[in-house]
Write an enzyme that holds these catalytic residues in place. Sequence first.
Site, PDB file in Angstrom:
ATOM      1  N   ILE A  17      -6.756   2.829  14.698  1.00  0.00           N
ATOM      2  CA  ILE A  17      -5.502   3.086  15.442  1.00  0.00           C
ATOM      3  C   ILE A  17      -5.375   4.551  15.846  1.00  0.00           C
ATOM      4  CG2 ILE A  17      -3.971   3.591  13.459  1.00  0.00           C
ATOM      5  CD1 ILE A  17      -1.917   1.687  14.892  1.00  0.00           C
ATOM      6  N   ASN A  30       4.628   5.749   3.130  1.00  0.00           N
ATOM      7  CA  ASN A  30       5.381   5.496   1.894  1.00  0.00           C
ATOM      8  C   ASN A  30       6.771   6.088   2.075  1.00  0.00           C
ATOM      9  OD1 ASN A  30       5.283   8.382   1.020  1.00  0.00           O
ATOM     10  ND2 ASN A  30       3.108   7.899   0.914  1.00  0.00           N
ATOM     11  N   VAL A  39      -4.333   3.947   6.424  1.00  0.00           N
ATOM     12  CA  VAL A  39      -4.027   4.364   7.809  1.00  0.00           C
ATOM     13  C   VAL A  39      -3.177   5.639   7.813  1.00  0.00           C
ATOM     14  CG1 VAL A  39      -1.963   2.901   8.071  1.00  0.00           C
ATOM     15  CG2 VAL A  39      -3.340   3.465  10.061  1.00  0.00           C
ATOM     16  N   ASP A  40      -2.357   5.806   6.778  1.00  0.00           N
ATOM     17  CA  ASP A  40      -1.539   7.033   6.644  1.00  0.00           C
ATOM     18  C   ASP A  40      -2.458   8.252   6.584  1.00  0.00           C
ATOM     19  OD1 ASP A  40       1.183   7.848   4.280  1.00  0.00           O
ATOM     20  OD2 ASP A  40       0.702   8.594   6.275  1.00  0.00           O
ATOM     21  N   SER A 127       1.368  -2.939   5.092  1.00  0.00           N
ATOM     22  CA  SER A 127       1.428  -3.424   3.702  1.00  0.00           C
ATOM     23  C   SER A 127       0.228  -4.223   3.207  1.00  0.00           C
ATOM     24  CB  SER A 127       2.703  -4.279   3.455  1.00  0.00           C
ATOM     25  OG  SER A 127       3.816  -3.440   3.248  1.00  0.00           O
ATOM     26  N   GLY A 129      -2.885  -3.261   2.773  1.00  0.00           N
ATOM     27  CA  GLY A 129      -3.936  -2.470   2.112  1.00  0.00           C
ATOM     28  C   GLY A 129      -3.490  -2.123   0.707  1.00  0.00           C
TER      29      GLY A 129
END
Length: 183
Positions: A17, A30, A39-40, A127, A129
């Site tokens: 992404i 979070n 991904v964060d 959510s 992962g």
Amino acid sequence: MKAVFGKTPLELMQGDITQQETEAIVNAANSGLLGGGGVDGAIHRAGGPEIARECAEIRHRQGGCPPGQAVMTTGGKLKARYVIHTVGPIWNGGDEGGDEILRSAYLSSLRLAKARGIRFLAFPSISTGAYGFPVERAAKIALQAIKDFLTTEAPRGEFDKINFVLFSERDFETYKKALQGLV
Ligand code: APR
């Protein structure tokens, strides 16, 4: 795989992404907006420190982002101009409202994008992962939420396109199956 909900095309694709050339990409964050892995971590690595700086401002201003809600920052060095950070539920075996929080994370992200005039947006699989939400169950909730929003809250084509970017082949296949059940 493509579909049209209301007047808006939705496309499922496999990839990273952070490479999306959409106006905004959605992050699976979070509630402390502290950054992390998955991904964060990829978004913060690719977008640079500006994103974390704006996350810190939001944290100081409003304490972070509760599960099911969404906030927006710059995209920093990303191709996307903005990042919409949303927080999904941590899987707890299926009770205590996790499905509703996951649905709300997608709806809040879409409502925030619409309010900011963003017309081209990309989602990851929230959510599924580190938060452990079963992918099959999440895919149905995610795509139903996007379909409901596009047909009831953006029926006049307020969005040009929505991309859904799955990192793994397995997730891509799972989401394709869920989408086939919706069209
Ligand atoms: N592009 C698209 N999808 C990705 C990418 C990427 N570059 N990297 C990982 N993913 C996918 C994973 O394969 C998974 O399907 O994102 C999905 C969500 O996984 P996580 O990133 O672990 O997010 P989540 O399960 O919502 O957990 C959020 O993890 O990274 C921390 O700070 C984050 O505490 C928060 C928690």
